[in-house]
Design a protein around this motif. Sequence first.
Motif, PDB file in Angstrom:
ATOM      1  N   PRO A 150       0.803  -1.232   0.000  1.00  0.00           N
ATOM      2  CA  PRO A 150       0.000   0.000   0.000  1.00  0.00           C
ATOM      3  C   PRO A 150       0.833   1.278   0.000  1.00  0.00           C
ATOM      4  CG  PRO A 150      -0.944  -1.600   1.512  1.00  0.00           C
ATOM      5  CD  PRO A 150       0.347  -2.180   1.041  1.00  0.00           C
ATOM      6  N   THR A 151       1.948   1.265   0.739  1.00  0.00           N
ATOM      7  CA  THR A 151       2.786   2.469   0.780  1.00  0.00           C
ATOM      8  C   THR A 151       3.435   2.773  -0.568  1.00  0.00           C
ATOM      9  OG1 THR A 151       4.592   1.090   1.624  1.00  0.00           O
ATOM     10  CG2 THR A 151       3.278   2.307   3.237  1.00  0.00           C
ATOM     11  N   ASP A 152       3.520   1.766  -1.427  1.00  0.00           N
ATOM     12  CA  ASP A 152       4.109   1.996  -2.747  1.00  0.00           C
ATOM     13  C   ASP A 152       3.214   2.869  -3.622  1.00  0.00           C
ATOM     14  OD1 ASP A 152       6.363   0.428  -2.198  1.00  0.00           O
ATOM     15  OD2 ASP A 152       5.354  -1.410  -2.841  1.00  0.00           O
ATOM     16  N   ILE A 153       1.920   2.901  -3.334  1.00  0.00           N
ATOM     17  CA  ILE A 153       1.021   3.734  -4.138  1.00  0.00           C
ATOM     18  C   ILE A 153       0.529   4.964  -3.362  1.00  0.00           C
ATOM     19  CG2 ILE A 153       0.281   1.827  -5.605  1.00  0.00           C
ATOM     20  CD1 ILE A 153      -2.273   1.648  -3.969  1.00  0.00           C
ATOM     21  N   ILE A 154       0.389   4.840  -2.035  1.00  0.00           N
ATOM     22  CA  ILE A 154      -0.078   5.974  -1.231  1.00  0.00           C
ATOM     23  C   ILE A 154       1.068   6.931  -0.929  1.00  0.00           C
ATOM     24  CG2 ILE A 154      -0.999   6.659   1.020  1.00  0.00           C
ATOM     25  CD1 ILE A 154      -2.630   4.109   1.034  1.00  0.00           C
ATOM     26  N   GLY A 155       2.194   6.369  -0.542  1.00  0.00           N
ATOM     27  CA  GLY A 155       3.333   7.154  -0.098  1.00  0.00           C
ATOM     28  C   GLY A 155       3.773   6.705   1.286  1.00  0.00           C
ATOM     29  N   THR A 156       4.840   7.269   1.774  1.00  0.00           N
ATOM     30  CA  THR A 156       5.357   6.885   3.085  1.00  0.00           C
ATOM     31  C   THR A 156       6.095   8.059   3.714  1.00  0.00           C
ATOM     32  OG1 THR A 156       6.695   5.228   4.254  1.00  0.00           O
ATOM     33  CG2 THR A 156       7.556   6.049   2.156  1.00  0.00           C
ATOM     34  N   GLU A 157       6.312   7.962   5.032  1.00  0.00           N
ATOM     35  CA  GLU A 157       7.058   9.001   5.736  1.00  0.00           C
ATOM     36  C   GLU A 157       8.555   8.687   5.706  1.00  0.00           C
ATOM     37  OE1 GLU A 157       5.331   9.211   9.619  1.00  0.00           O
ATOM     38  OE2 GLU A 157       3.933  10.789   9.036  1.00  0.00           O
ATOM     39  N   ILE A 158       9.343   9.710   5.488  1.00  0.00           N
ATOM     40  CA  ILE A 158      10.792   9.560   5.514  1.00  0.00           C
ATOM     41  C   ILE A 158      11.365  10.495   6.572  1.00  0.00           C
ATOM     42  CG2 ILE A 158      10.991   8.800   3.118  1.00  0.00           C
ATOM     43  CD1 ILE A 158      11.723  11.649   2.366  1.00  0.00           C
TER      44      ILE A 158
END
Length: 332
Positions: free
Chosen positions: A82-90
């Motif tokens: 899911p994070t591959d399409i929604i995004g993630t925190e860095i």
Amino acid sequence: MEITESNITELLAKLPRLKQEIQKVIVGQDHILEEIIIALMAGGHCLLEGVPGLAKTLMVRTLSQALHLSFRRVQFTPDLMPTDIIGTEILEEDHATGKRFFKFNKGPLFANIILADEINRTPPKTQSALLEAMQEFEVTYAGQTYPLDRPFFILATQNPIEQAGTYPLPEAQLDRFLLYIKIGYPTAAEEFGILSSTTGAKKVPVNAVINGEDIRQLQKLVREVSINDDLVHYVSGIIRATRPDTTAVPYVKEWVRWGAGPRAGQALILTAKARALFKGRYAVIMEDIQAMAPPVLRHRTLMNFKAEAERVTSDMVTAELLKAIDRPKPGK
């Protein structure tokens, strides 16, 4: 911005040009292109199904070139998260203060047009990540909600063959697609044109003819299109007749397991309005409803085991309903 009569005329004149730009690359498939444009005008999403090699991906990419909008392609695979399409925190660091903080890095969903290629090849966890985006036009990560860019249009493709290792879309997600469009093989003349135009060195440029503001205005204008109460009754009659528990149509009782819900009626009216506008009319007619009924009901009418064994499809049920349901008379 207020929509004036001159704005409306100018907007509607762009729709044939949009189709013409796409047809510089895509040979044939006229009704498929119309249905995709209608879904865009109605503010919904499309699921495209067809065997490999029918230009599903090329069609979506060409559409994005003819629209002055951001475009991202996501190749759905079994290992996609899911994070591959929604995004993630860095984790980032402020060099001035030395403090560290988390920053949300937006994923490919933060674009206007998303090509979800081979959507049935990714696990349900990732498929479900699209639900909020498709329905609410926003995504939530770590308790924070992020609005998506508008217009927001998901075009998903899937392959009806090679079903080993795939994850069929659940009914709840299928219902979020405004239209379910099936792409068939081209005619002999169309296939000749495809072979002639795609095997040479010449590349045809596709020009952007519609921008995001135009689409937003068109989506507002679609809802202003008139539909008579008798046609609303007709749509309601079609939708209610798909439900085997309450229908009076024997064909439905025999072959259908679950019928369509109210969202199907909303989709049918909206797409009928969009089709009327696409054809240059400001009122819905019977032809609009009958033309849009198959792609609206195709994924919302679930067939029973007997129908699957006898190869009775939801399109066949829709065809029978359009024959069986009489148009209500005005005033009734």
